[in-house]
Design a protein around this motif. Structure first.
Motif: not given
Length: 249
Positions: A65, A188-192, A197-198, A213, A216
């Motif tokens: 992060k 950093f992508s969390d899959g949103s 992700a990654g 943050k 969303q």
């Protein structure tokens, strides 16, 4: 992190990556060994997303992060274009989004943005500027190609506007964003939003107490979805290329 091999006129992104992969792998090792583990890192040097990802992967003791890259320059350009077209100061425009890679594939999205009119009323950008042809043509091209046009004119990439955007990025990261306002950051992508992700990918974010943050729940229409997927695909290709360069060194 502004150090890196600069993108010069006529150079392909792959050429720049080949030189910067080695530089950023070494920088990552230095960060991992010597830096405070709560250090906050902003990568400006191109290829910014990939350089930030290399830092993340080769400085494992520092939280993912804390590795970000600069897409605020593109964000600021989008705000300026909207403000100029709407005839209002740029400070009256907010909540545009830069999705994806800091490259010509990133997508400037105004679907959720607003303009404060001279009467002090906030209205959707597309209501104030009712011109899909301009948004889908001149606007996108201007924001996406800005860096290449500057390199063509100056023979070097932008400096002062990038420095200003870096200050904006760090200021909001450390001091927060105003209530109801978001900014664009490569994080950093969390899959949103279906982004793999990654990756280090530009999302709309809010900031508070030194933390970002991802915003969303924003609706993604059928026009925007393939644009977001295309810039993510480019990042996946760049990651694979960087991996192959590292394995060959």
């Amino acid at each position: 992190m502004v150090g890196g091999f600069p993108c010069k006129a006529g150079m392909e992104r792959r050429e720049v990556m080949g030189k910067n992969v080695t530089i950023y792998k070494e920088q990552a090792a230095a960060l991992d060994k010597y830096a405070d583990k709560d250090v906050k890192v902003l990568v400006v040097a191109n290829l910014a997303n990939m350089n930030a990802l290399i830092l993340k992967e080769y400085a494992p003791s520092i939280p993912a992060k804390n590795m970000t890259c600069l897409t605020r320059l593109d964000h600021n350009m989008a705000l300026a274009q909207v403000g100029q077209r709407a005839g209002v100061p740029v400070i009256n425009v907010k909540n545009v989004i830069i999705w994806g890679n800091h490259s010509s594939t990133h997508y400037p999205d105004v679907n959720h943005g607003v303009v404060k009119t001279p009467e002090g009323v906030e209205k959707p950008i597309r209501e104030v500027i009712n011109d899909d042809e301009w948004f889908n043509g001149v606007f996108i091209k201007t924001v996406q190609q800005r860096g290449a046009e500057i390199i063509k004119a100056r023979k070097f990439s932008s400096a002062l506007s990038a420095a200003s955007a870096a200050c904006n990025h760090v200021y909001n990261w450390l001091n927060g964003t105003q209530e109801g306002t978001w900014v664009s950051m490569g994080v950093f992508s969390d899959g949103s939003y279906g982004v793999p992700a990654g990756l280090i990918y530009s999302f709309p974010v809010t900031c508070k107490s030194g933390e970002w943050k991802i915003v969303q729940g924003l609706p993604i229409d059928d026009f925007l979805r393939p644009k977001m997927d295309a810039t993510a695909a480019e990042l996946v290709d760049e990651k694979n290329l960087a991996d192959s360069i590292i394995k060959g060194t």
